[in-house]
Design an enzyme around this catalytic site. Structure first.
Site, short mmCIF file in Angstrom:
data_model
loop_
_atom_site.label_atom_id
_atom_site.label_comp_id
_atom_site.label_asym_id
_atom_site.label_seq_id
_atom_site.Cartn_x
_atom_site.Cartn_y
_atom_site.Cartn_z
N HIS A 139 19.93 -34.27 -49.54
CA HIS A 139 20.32 -35.58 -50.06
C HIS A 139 19.51 -35.96 -51.29
CE1 HIS A 139 16.97 -37.54 -47.64
NE2 HIS A 139 16.95 -38.31 -48.71
N SER A 159 -1.41 -39.95 -64.68
CA SER A 159 -2.53 -39.44 -65.47
C SER A 159 -2.03 -38.40 -66.46
CB SER A 159 -3.59 -38.82 -64.56
OG SER A 159 -4.62 -38.23 -65.32
N ASP A 186 20.36 -31.23 -43.62
CA ASP A 186 19.72 -31.89 -44.76
C ASP A 186 18.53 -31.05 -45.22
OD1 ASP A 186 19.18 -33.73 -46.70
OD2 ASP A 186 18.37 -35.27 -45.35
N SER A 286 11.18 -38.72 -48.96
CA SER A 286 12.21 -37.74 -48.61
C SER A 286 11.94 -36.39 -49.26
CB SER A 286 13.59 -38.24 -49.06
OG SER A 286 14.01 -39.32 -48.28
#
Length: 339
Positions: A139, A159, A186, A286
């Site tokens: 996803h 940075s 997934d 995720s």
């Protein structure tokens, strides 16, 4: 340092002692060949001006290496896309080993994102599993409409003075048939534009080949990501790690059945649940790894990948993760076909 070991290995392999057999840069059996026939050597040359690799060539040995006529190339029979256990799953501590937030603690962790107005914006996470492949969730990979950028060796996202990170473009990504409605399958493999050179800050996590059916129930695993730490908050600029307990899948399923969601959630043994009120993954995490540390091998293995959840940090609703052990056959087939 790692680059010194690398150059010594290259010198050893190209001398050959009058024999066409040798040990390649990847550590496998090979044969002497011309410079343009050796993919591992060419990958190193392509990165010779990057800060993490440049010191290798600023030596007498490095200069001599560039002038050798032949190199040691991996033979077709020995070539493997997967790293050895000596290469994966460990980090070089730049602080106390139990400091999960220290720089270099998770050298396989990747920030996956896009670029806007010249600045990198992380949208999800991933894990380096070979020199050219990153494991994440489908996803996330399917979300991008434009170029996907992958950053490795990073610590502080904003940075500009870090010498150990690299940013690569993703060539493509593939998944086993992700279903957005059910969250099944997934998982996705991103192929990078070129191989990376392993260093103290960039190296792969071990795949859980010895834990194909392991549910890790009641074990404590560490999740890492750049996601938010409180609902409504901003994503973190530093990778944040949290130690989570794995929750029984049946209990997790019963709790999720009580929630009104757009689609009914039916969990399978290709998924696992972890976390709760004492710690959890959240928005922006995720694709990040759920890491298991084996005290016998002293290596980290990627047990799960952050997939979805209901809000964040609720006791009865742990995060749901893709269980990597259930997809090892797919990973092996996908990567072996890429050689």
């Amino acid at each position: 340092m790692l680059w010194l070991g690398t150059i010594l290995l290259l010198i050893y392999t190209v001398n050959g002692q009058g024999d066409s057999r040798c040990v390649s840069l990847g550590g496998s059996d090979g044969n002497c060949g011309s410079q343009d026939e050796c993919s591992s050597y060419l990958s190193l040359i392509e990165q010779k001006n990057e800060p993490s690799v440049k010191p290798l060539f600023n030596t007498t040995l490095g200069d001599e290496l560039l002038n050798y006529v032949s190199r040691c190339c991996e033979s077709a029979s020995s070539k493997s896309v997967f790293p050895t256990e000596e290469e994966c799953g460990f980090s070089e501590p730049s602080g106390p080993a139990n400091d999960l937030q220290r720089r270099g603690a998770w050298p396989w962790f990747a920030a996956i994102g896009t670029r806007a107005e010249g600045r990198f914006q992380a949208l999800c996470g991933g894990s380096l599993i070979t020199r050219r492949h990153v494991l994440t969730v489908a996803h996330c990979a399917q979300f991008f409409k434009d170029t996907i950028y992958v950053r490795l060796g990073d610590y502080h996202l904003t940075s500009t003075d870090e010498a150990n990170h690299i940013e690569l473009v993703a060539l493509n990504h593939t998944d086993p048939g992700y279903n957005i409605a059910t969250h099944r399958d997934d998982i996705s493999i991103i192929t990078l534009e070129r191989d990376v050179v392993f260093s103290d800050y960039i190296r792969p996590v071990c795949l859980p080949f010895n834990y194909r059916s392991e549910d890790f129930l009641d074990k404590r695993l560490a999740v890492v990501g750049y996601g938010i730490t409180i609902l409504g908050g901003k994503p973190s600029e530093l990778p944040i790690a949290a130690v989570l307990n794995v929750v029984d899948l049946g209990t997790c399923q019963r709790n999720y059945m009580q929630v009104e969601l757009p689609h009914r959630i039916i969990l399978t043994d290709s998924q696992m649940c972890a976390g709760g009120s004492s710690g959890d993954s959240c928005t922006g995490d995720s694709g990040g790894p759920l890491n298991y540390y084996d005290i016998n091998t002293r290596r980290f293995y990627i047990a799960g990948i952050v997939s979805f959840g209901y809000r964040c940090g609720l006791a009865d609703f742990p995060g749901v993760y893709t269980r990597v052990g259930a997809y090892l056959h797919w990973i092996e087939n996908t990567l072996n076909n890429s050689i």
